[in-house]
Design a protein around this motif. Structure first.
Motif, PDB file in Angstrom:
ATOM      1  N   GLY A  73       0.792  -1.229   0.000  1.00 36.86           N
ATOM      2  CA  GLY A  73       0.000   0.000   0.000  1.00 36.86           C
ATOM      3  C   GLY A  73       0.823   1.278   0.000  1.00 36.86           C
ATOM      4  N   ASP A  74       2.127   1.170  -0.181  1.00 33.56           N
ATOM      5  CA  ASP A  74       2.986   2.356  -0.215  1.00 33.56           C
ATOM      6  C   ASP A  74       3.050   2.858  -1.659  1.00 33.56           C
ATOM      7  OD1 ASP A  74       4.869   4.330   0.019  1.00 33.56           O
ATOM      8  OD2 ASP A  74       6.518   3.015   0.611  1.00 33.56           O
ATOM      9  N   PHE A  75       2.322   3.951  -1.929  1.00 34.16           N
ATOM     10  CA  PHE A  75       2.280   4.503  -3.274  1.00 34.16           C
ATOM     11  C   PHE A  75       3.243   5.679  -3.442  1.00 34.16           C
ATOM     12  CE2 PHE A  75      -1.928   2.615  -2.570  1.00 34.16           C
ATOM     13  CZ  PHE A  75      -1.943   1.718  -3.622  1.00 34.16           C
ATOM     14  N   THR A  76       4.193   5.815  -2.532  1.00 31.06           N
ATOM     15  CA  THR A  76       5.109   6.951  -2.587  1.00 31.06           C
ATOM     16  C   THR A  76       6.513   6.564  -3.040  1.00 31.06           C
ATOM     17  OG1 THR A  76       5.720   6.649  -0.268  1.00 31.06           O
ATOM     18  CG2 THR A  76       3.869   8.134  -0.744  1.00 31.06           C
ATOM     19  N   SER A  77       6.794   5.277  -3.150  1.00 33.32           N
ATOM     20  CA  SER A  77       8.175   4.845  -3.422  1.00 33.32           C
ATOM     21  C   SER A  77       8.433   4.766  -4.920  1.00 33.32           C
ATOM     22  CB  SER A  77       8.439   3.482  -2.769  1.00 33.32           C
ATOM     23  OG  SER A  77       7.553   2.521  -3.289  1.00 33.32           O
ATOM     24  N   LYS A  78       8.948   5.858  -5.457  1.00 35.51           N
ATOM     25  CA  LYS A  78       9.344   5.859  -6.865  1.00 35.51           C
ATOM     26  C   LYS A  78      10.718   5.216  -6.989  1.00 35.51           C
ATOM     27  CE  LYS A  78       6.598   9.567  -8.610  1.00 35.51           C
ATOM     28  NZ  LYS A  78       6.522  10.612  -9.596  1.00 35.51           N
ATOM     29  N   ILE A  79      11.020   4.731  -8.192  1.00 35.67           N
ATOM     30  CA  ILE A  79      12.312   4.081  -8.418  1.00 35.67           C
ATOM     31  C   ILE A  79      13.071   4.822  -9.508  1.00 35.67           C
ATOM     32  CG2 ILE A  79      11.626   1.796  -7.626  1.00 35.67           C
ATOM     33  CD1 ILE A  79      11.133   0.982 -10.482  1.00 35.67           C
ATOM     34  N   VAL A  93       8.017   3.735 -16.663  1.00 33.73           N
ATOM     35  CA  VAL A  93       6.629   3.255 -16.749  1.00 33.73           C
ATOM     36  C   VAL A  93       6.075   2.995 -15.347  1.00 33.73           C
ATOM     37  CG1 VAL A  93       5.196   1.306 -17.504  1.00 33.73           C
ATOM     38  CG2 VAL A  93       6.847   2.314 -19.079  1.00 33.73           C
ATOM     39  N   TYR A  94       6.887   2.409 -14.467  1.00 35.58           N
ATOM     40  CA  TYR A  94       6.458   2.150 -13.084  1.00 35.58           C
ATOM     41  C   TYR A  94       6.095   3.460 -12.388  1.00 35.58           C
ATOM     42  CZ  TYR A  94       6.696   0.871  -8.163  1.00 35.58           C
ATOM     43  OH  TYR A  94       6.407   0.703  -6.839  1.00 35.58           O
ATOM     44  N   ASN A  95       6.975   4.455 -12.510  1.00 29.57           N
ATOM     45  CA  ASN A  95       6.729   5.744 -11.845  1.00 29.57           C
ATOM     46  C   ASN A  95       5.479   6.428 -12.412  1.00 29.57           C
ATOM     47  OD1 ASN A  95       8.959   5.446 -10.177  1.00 29.57           O
ATOM     48  ND2 ASN A  95      10.319   6.509 -11.579  1.00 29.57           N
ATOM     49  N   ASN A  96       5.295   6.373 -13.732  1.00 30.35           N
ATOM     50  CA  ASN A  96       4.097   6.970 -14.338  1.00 30.35           C
ATOM     51  C   ASN A  96       2.837   6.245 -13.865  1.00 30.35           C
ATOM     52  OD1 ASN A  96       5.690   8.789 -15.717  1.00 30.35           O
ATOM     53  ND2 ASN A  96       5.696   7.631 -17.615  1.00 30.35           N
ATOM     54  N   THR A  97       2.907   4.918 -13.801  1.00 33.86           N
ATOM     55  CA  THR A  97       1.766   4.136 -13.331  1.00 33.86           C
ATOM     56  C   THR A  97       1.464   4.462 -11.878  1.00 33.86           C
ATOM     57  OG1 THR A  97       2.353   2.362 -14.873  1.00 33.86           O
ATOM     58  CG2 THR A  97       0.851   1.798 -13.073  1.00 33.86           C
ATOM     59  N   LEU A  98       2.503   4.625 -11.077  1.00 31.88           N
ATOM     60  CA  LEU A  98       2.325   4.988  -9.667  1.00 31.88           C
ATOM     61  C   LEU A  98       1.633   6.341  -9.543  1.00 31.88           C
ATOM     62  CD1 LEU A  98       3.127   3.644  -6.983  1.00 31.88           C
ATOM     63  CD2 LEU A  98       5.173   5.043  -7.002  1.00 31.88           C
ATOM     64  N   ASP A  99       2.045   7.305 -10.367  1.00 30.51           N
ATOM     65  CA  ASP A  99       1.389   8.622 -10.366  1.00 30.51           C
ATOM     66  C   ASP A  99      -0.082   8.492 -10.762  1.00 30.51           C
ATOM     67  OD1 ASP A  99       3.708   9.906  -9.582  1.00 30.51           O
ATOM     68  OD2 ASP A  99       4.303  10.448 -11.629  1.00 30.51           O
ATOM     69  N   ASP A 100      -0.355   7.671 -11.777  1.00 28.00           N
ATOM     70  CA  ASP A 100      -1.737   7.469 -12.211  1.00 28.00           C
ATOM     71  C   ASP A 100      -2.579   6.839 -11.097  1.00 28.00           C
ATOM     72  OD1 ASP A 100      -1.158   8.536 -14.679  1.00 28.00           O
ATOM     73  OD2 ASP A 100      -0.936   6.593 -15.686  1.00 28.00           O
ATOM     74  N   ILE A 101      -2.013   5.855 -10.402  1.00 34.23           N
ATOM     75  CA  ILE A 101      -2.733   5.195  -9.305  1.00 34.23           C
ATOM     76  C   ILE A 101      -3.050   6.205  -8.209  1.00 34.23           C
ATOM     77  CG2 ILE A 101      -2.478   3.528  -7.420  1.00 34.23           C
ATOM     78  CD1 ILE A 101      -0.946   1.734  -9.394  1.00 34.23           C
ATOM     79  N   LYS A 102      -2.054   7.030  -7.836  1.00 29.89           N
ATOM     80  CA  LYS A 102      -2.290   8.036  -6.786  1.00 29.89           C
ATOM     81  C   LYS A 102      -3.367   9.025  -7.216  1.00 29.89           C
ATOM     82  CE  LYS A 102       2.124   9.090  -6.193  1.00 29.89           C
ATOM     83  NZ  LYS A 102       3.375   9.663  -5.699  1.00 29.89           N
ATOM     84  N   ARG A 103      -3.330   9.438  -8.478  1.00 24.69           N
ATOM     85  CA  ARG A 103      -4.331  10.381  -8.991  1.00 24.69           C
ATOM     86  C   ARG A 103      -5.719   9.739  -8.952  1.00 24.69           C
ATOM     87  NH1 ARG A 103      -6.555  10.466 -13.613  1.00 24.69           N
ATOM     88  NH2 ARG A 103      -4.981   9.177 -14.606  1.00 24.69           N
TER      89      ARG A 103
END
Length: 167
Positions: A73-79, A93-103
């Motif tokens: 559940g940690d949506f803050t850990s970018k790589i 792609v992971y970081n963009n997907t993470l941003d999309d999930i948070k949004r």
């Protein structure tokens, strides 16, 4: 020993003189040098392949850790993997997907809050007429039975209405 080699259909003859003892020494030297070169190439390839494997395993380890955090559940850990172009693309792609999930999570929370407010407002609009109707009916029956108590109920109802208007 003298050797003759004909070139260009016999128009040119090349003679060479070789001493057999020197020839064997040259062959031994060539074999030793060849073996050394093969050994150097083998050692170099081993070092390079271990380096590539280590680099790729670092990227995979970082990706695995990031996915584990995401699973918890940690949506803050970018790589930020900069080992190879493939891992750079994967991390972007992971970081963009993470941003999309948070949004999307934020949008869903806002939508849920709006839905709750809408439902509460709908309930209030249904509740107020029923409440008022029931209270007025109570006052109507109380007037015949106990006019003083009916007077108090009207006063309390006016206080409630004044409070809800101010609210």
């Amino acid at each position: 020993t003298v050797y003759a080699n004909e070139l260009f259909n016999g128009r040119l003859v090349v003679y060479s003189i070789a001493v057999r003892e020197n020839l064997y020494a040259i062959l031994r030297t060539t074999n030793v040098v060849g073996a050394i070169i093969i050994l150097i190439i083998f050692i170099s390839m081993t070092i390079v392949s271990k380096s590539i494997a280590h680099t790729n395993s670092e990227g995979l380890t970082e990706l695995t850790k990031a996915f584990e955090k995401l699973k918890m559940g940690d949506f803050t850990s970018k790589i930020n993997i900069t080992t190879t172009q493939e891992f750079i693309s994967i991390s972007q792609v992971y970081n963009n997907t993470l941003d999309d999930i948070k949004r999307l999570i934020t949008e869903n929370e806002e939508r849920a809050a709006r839905n709750v407010l809408s439902e509460l407002e709908a309930l209030e609009t249904q509740f107020n007429p029923h409440f008022l109707f029931n209270t007025l009916e109570t006052i109507r029956f109380t007037i015949d039975i106990d006019p003083i108590n009916a007077k108090n109920i009207v006063k309390l109802l006016s206080n409630i209405l004044r409070y809800s208007i101010n609210k």
